[in-house]
Scaffold this motif. Structure first.
Motif, PDB file in Angstrom:
ATOM      1  N   LEU A 152      45.900  25.589  37.927  1.00  0.00           N
ATOM      2  CA  LEU A 152      44.603  25.827  38.810  1.00  0.00           C
ATOM      3  C   LEU A 152      44.437  27.425  39.372  1.00  0.00           C
ATOM      4  N   ALA A 153      45.527  27.897  39.783  1.00  0.00           N
ATOM      5  CA  ALA A 153      45.493  29.240  40.000  1.00  0.00           C
ATOM      6  C   ALA A 153      44.849  30.243  38.900  1.00  0.00           C
ATOM      7  N   GLY A 154      45.376  29.924  37.751  1.00  0.00           N
ATOM      8  CA  GLY A 154      45.091  30.664  36.602  1.00  0.00           C
ATOM      9  C   GLY A 154      43.644  30.596  36.258  1.00  0.00           C
ATOM     10  N   LEU A 155      43.166  29.452  36.457  1.00  0.00           N
ATOM     11  CA  LEU A 155      41.720  29.052  36.247  1.00  0.00           C
ATOM     12  C   LEU A 155      40.875  29.947  37.068  1.00  0.00           C
ATOM     13  N   GLU A 156      41.170  29.656  38.552  1.00  0.00           N
ATOM     14  CA  GLU A 156      40.481  30.137  39.678  1.00  0.00           C
ATOM     15  C   GLU A 156      40.312  31.679  39.448  1.00  0.00           C
ATOM     16  N   GLY A 157      41.560  32.496  38.958  1.00  0.00           N
ATOM     17  CA  GLY A 157      41.548  33.817  38.718  1.00  0.00           C
ATOM     18  C   GLY A 157      40.592  34.317  37.573  1.00  0.00           C
ATOM     19  N   GLN A 158      40.492  33.524  36.460  1.00  0.00           N
ATOM     20  CA  GLN A 158      39.585  33.871  35.268  1.00  0.00           C
ATOM     21  C   GLN A 158      38.346  33.708  35.911  1.00  0.00           C
ATOM     22  N   ILE A 159      38.011  32.710  36.707  1.00  0.00           N
ATOM     23  CA  ILE A 159      36.565  32.479  37.269  1.00  0.00           C
ATOM     24  C   ILE A 159      36.341  33.946  38.210  1.00  0.00           C
ATOM     25  N   VAL A 160      37.176  34.106  38.947  1.00  0.00           N
ATOM     26  CA  VAL A 160      36.761  35.117  39.913  1.00  0.00           C
ATOM     27  C   VAL A 160      36.599  36.602  39.225  1.00  0.00           C
ATOM     28  N   CYS A 161      37.362  37.027  38.338  1.00  0.00           N
ATOM     29  CA  CYS A 161      37.276  37.954  37.272  1.00  0.00           C
ATOM     30  C   CYS A 161      36.055  38.187  36.815  1.00  0.00           C
ATOM     31  N   SER A 162      35.658  36.902  36.118  1.00  0.00           N
ATOM     32  CA  SER A 162      34.517  36.938  35.269  1.00  0.00           C
ATOM     33  C   SER A 162      33.201  37.065  36.208  1.00  0.00           C
ATOM     34  N   ARG A 163      33.235  36.570  37.188  1.00  0.00           N
ATOM     35  CA  ARG A 163      32.318  36.629  38.109  1.00  0.00           C
ATOM     36  C   ARG A 163      31.977  38.053  38.767  1.00  0.00           C
ATOM     37  N   LEU A 164      33.118  38.845  38.933  1.00  0.00           N
ATOM     38  CA  LEU A 164      33.226  40.133  39.767  1.00  0.00           C
ATOM     39  C   LEU A 164      32.638  40.993  38.236  1.00  0.00           C
ATOM     40  N   VAL A 165      33.128  40.846  37.344  1.00  0.00           N
ATOM     41  CA  VAL A 165      32.560  41.821  36.247  1.00  0.00           C
ATOM     42  C   VAL A 165      31.225  41.602  35.986  1.00  0.00           C
ATOM     43  N   ARG A 166      30.591  40.358  36.108  1.00  0.00           N
ATOM     44  CA  ARG A 166      29.069  40.230  35.727  1.00  0.00           C
ATOM     45  C   ARG A 166      28.382  40.749  36.929  1.00  0.00           C
TER      46      ARG A 166
END
Length: 54
Positions: A24-38
């Motif tokens: 879950l922490a890994g998935l949350e990290g991926q979501i946060v990073c992709s949204r920040l980049v966008r």
């Protein structure tokens, strides 16, 4: 005095001691990073690169 063999450090990210929230922490990290980049696709540093600490 505690005497034990130093086998390195204990990691809770794999094997029998896998943390239940690791995926879950890994998935949350991926979501946060992709949204920040966008959201901040055109962000630039305000100063020289040498001023940024690693």
């Amino acid at each position: 005095m505690i005497d034990r063999v130093d086998d390195g450090h204990l990691v809770l990210a794999a094997g029998i001691r896998l943390c239940l929230g690791a995926h879950l922490a890994g998935l949350e990290g991926q979501i946060v990073c992709s949204r920040l980049v966008r959201r901040f696709a055109y962000i630039q540093a305000a100063g020289p690169r040498s001023a940024v600490r690693p």
